[in-house]
Design a protein around this motif. Structure first.
Motif, short mmCIF file in Angstrom:
data_model
loop_
_atom_site.label_atom_id
_atom_site.label_comp_id
_atom_site.label_asym_id
_atom_site.label_seq_id
_atom_site.Cartn_x
_atom_site.Cartn_y
_atom_site.Cartn_z
N ARG A 82 0.85 -1.18 0.00
CA ARG A 82 0.00 0.00 0.00
C ARG A 82 0.89 1.24 0.00
N GLN A 83 0.47 2.23 -0.79
CA GLN A 83 1.14 3.53 -0.84
C GLN A 83 0.08 4.59 -0.65
N ASN A 84 0.18 5.37 0.41
CA ASN A 84 -0.87 6.32 0.75
C ASN A 84 -0.92 7.53 -0.18
N GLY A 85 0.11 7.74 -1.00
CA GLY A 85 0.10 8.85 -1.94
C GLY A 85 1.41 8.95 -2.66
N PRO A 86 1.48 9.77 -3.74
CA PRO A 86 2.73 9.93 -4.49
C PRO A 86 3.86 10.38 -3.57
N GLY A 87 4.97 9.72 -3.70
CA GLY A 87 6.13 10.08 -2.89
C GLY A 87 6.14 9.48 -1.51
N PRO A 89 6.14 6.40 1.27
CA PRO A 89 6.79 5.09 1.28
C PRO A 89 5.79 3.97 1.04
N ILE A 90 6.25 2.92 0.40
CA ILE A 90 5.41 1.76 0.14
C ILE A 90 5.46 0.85 1.38
N GLN A 91 4.27 0.47 1.82
CA GLN A 91 4.16 -0.45 2.96
C GLN A 91 3.79 -1.83 2.43
N TYR A 92 4.44 -2.85 2.95
CA TYR A 92 4.19 -4.22 2.50
C TYR A 92 3.49 -5.02 3.60
N SER A 102 -1.43 -8.19 10.44
CA SER A 102 -1.14 -8.16 9.00
C SER A 102 -0.97 -9.57 8.43
N THR A 103 -0.71 -10.54 9.26
CA THR A 103 -0.63 -11.94 8.85
C THR A 103 -1.34 -12.78 9.90
N TRP A 104 -1.66 -14.01 9.53
CA TRP A 104 -2.35 -14.93 10.43
C TRP A 104 -3.67 -14.32 10.92
#
Length: 322
Positions: A82-87, A89-92, A102-104
């Motif tokens: 997920r990327q909240n907007g241009p520029g 950081p990408i969250q995995y 986020s898992t399980w």
């Protein structure tokens, strides 16, 4: 003792009692009391229709702990990045929502889908990891395994204007996370698209025509089903008269031994004297003011159905009363 369900219709009161012993057979008793007048206060107006599906999110891959309930517009999620907007950081491998790991984790979506056209629909499922899907009570997908992104499909005939129950179950263990329920409309060759929010309903609208799955054929008597007789203090004459409901299944001739429910009719409440008893194949009758059985008045009577129900498969059953 299981739950007691109450339903108020016009001049009617219905009580269903379900008892679940630890055996294969399930014992149940249904009592209907028909009186001249309402028994409960008038119902409040129905709530406005809400589009989408109810999503219940759990910590754990097997619905261990409910941590979040919300309405989702569709089953169309990719929580891998997920990327909240241009520029930004990408969250995995992001969490689906507050308090959800986020898992399980696992999710159960429930609601209804409105069919816009009559014909054969192709439902497409994309999942990483496990997914199970039911539409109209029919299981279309059972892929409850750890797996990479996997796509599969199934077809089902739907009728325009009908609402079909939907249940989607999903779990995720680690890394990539994807869940998608899509369809292809009858007579089209376009790529499947996510089932639109406008066709999904959290609950049935007041004027809805829900799809009712056909009842399974009765099994032959083999000793696992038996008729429960009325209490000795309220014994009633027994007859082989077949039930002929004004709506539902008409039965010709005698029923096979042991198939059906023992119906005991009372003049007044079930605390009064029993006046008639017979075996009936189903509880699906509309009397419209007519006497339901010999010696039973057309108004001011009650019925108790008793017997056993064999569960054809393991799982969660939904009992509907009207």
């Amino acid at each position: 003792m299981g739950p007691t369900c109450l339903y108020q219709g016009y001049n009617s009161y219905l009580s269903v009692v379900v008892m679940r012993p630890p055996l294969l057979l399930q014992v149940f008793s249904v009592i209907v009391l028909l009186l001249r007048g309402p028994l409960l206060p008038a119902q409040t107006p129905p709530r406005p229709t809400e589009h989408g599906l109810r999503g219940q999110y759990y910590a754990g891959k097997s619905f261990e702990k409910l941590v979040l309930t919300r309405v989702d517009p569709a089953v169309n999620f990719d929580w891998s990045r997920r990327q909240n907007g241009p520029g930004q950081p990408i969250q995995y491998f992001v969490a689906p929502g507050p308090d959800v790991p986020s898992t399980w984790f696992s999710v159960r979506w429930t609601g209804f889908v409105l069919a816009p056209k009559t014909g054969t629909y192709t439902f497409t499922f994309t999942s990483d990891d496990g997914m199970r899907v039911w539409v109209g009570g029919r299981q279309l997908l059972d892929s409850w395994v750890d797996q990479p992104v996997t796509r599969s499909s199934a077809t089902m005939n739907l009728t325009a204007g009908r609402y079909y129950s939907v249940r989607v179950e999903y779990y995720q263990v680690e890394r990539d996370t994807k869940a998608l329920l899509a369809w292809q409309l009858p007579g089209t060759t376009a790529e499947p698209v996510p089932v639109p929010t406008s066709n999904l309903y959290v609950s049935l609208p007041a004027a809805a025509q829900p799809f009712v799955a056909p009842a399974p054929k009765a099994a032959s008597a083999d000793g696992t089903i038996r008729i429960v007789s009325a209490p000795p203090s309220k014994a009633a004459p027994t007859t082989a008269t077949p039930v002929k409901p004004t709506r539902g299944v008409a039965v010709a001739g005698k029923l096979p031994g042991g198939i059906g429910l023992q119906a005991t009719y009372y003049a007044g409440s079930v605390r009064g004297a029993a006046v008639h008893s017979r075996v009936e194949p189903v509880v699906n009758v509309t009397w419209n003011g007519a006497a339901p059985a010999p010696g039973v008045p057309g108004q001011g009577f009650s019925v108790r159905w008793t017997g056993y129900l064999v569960a054809p498969e393991s799982g969660t059953y939904v009992l509907h009363t009207e």
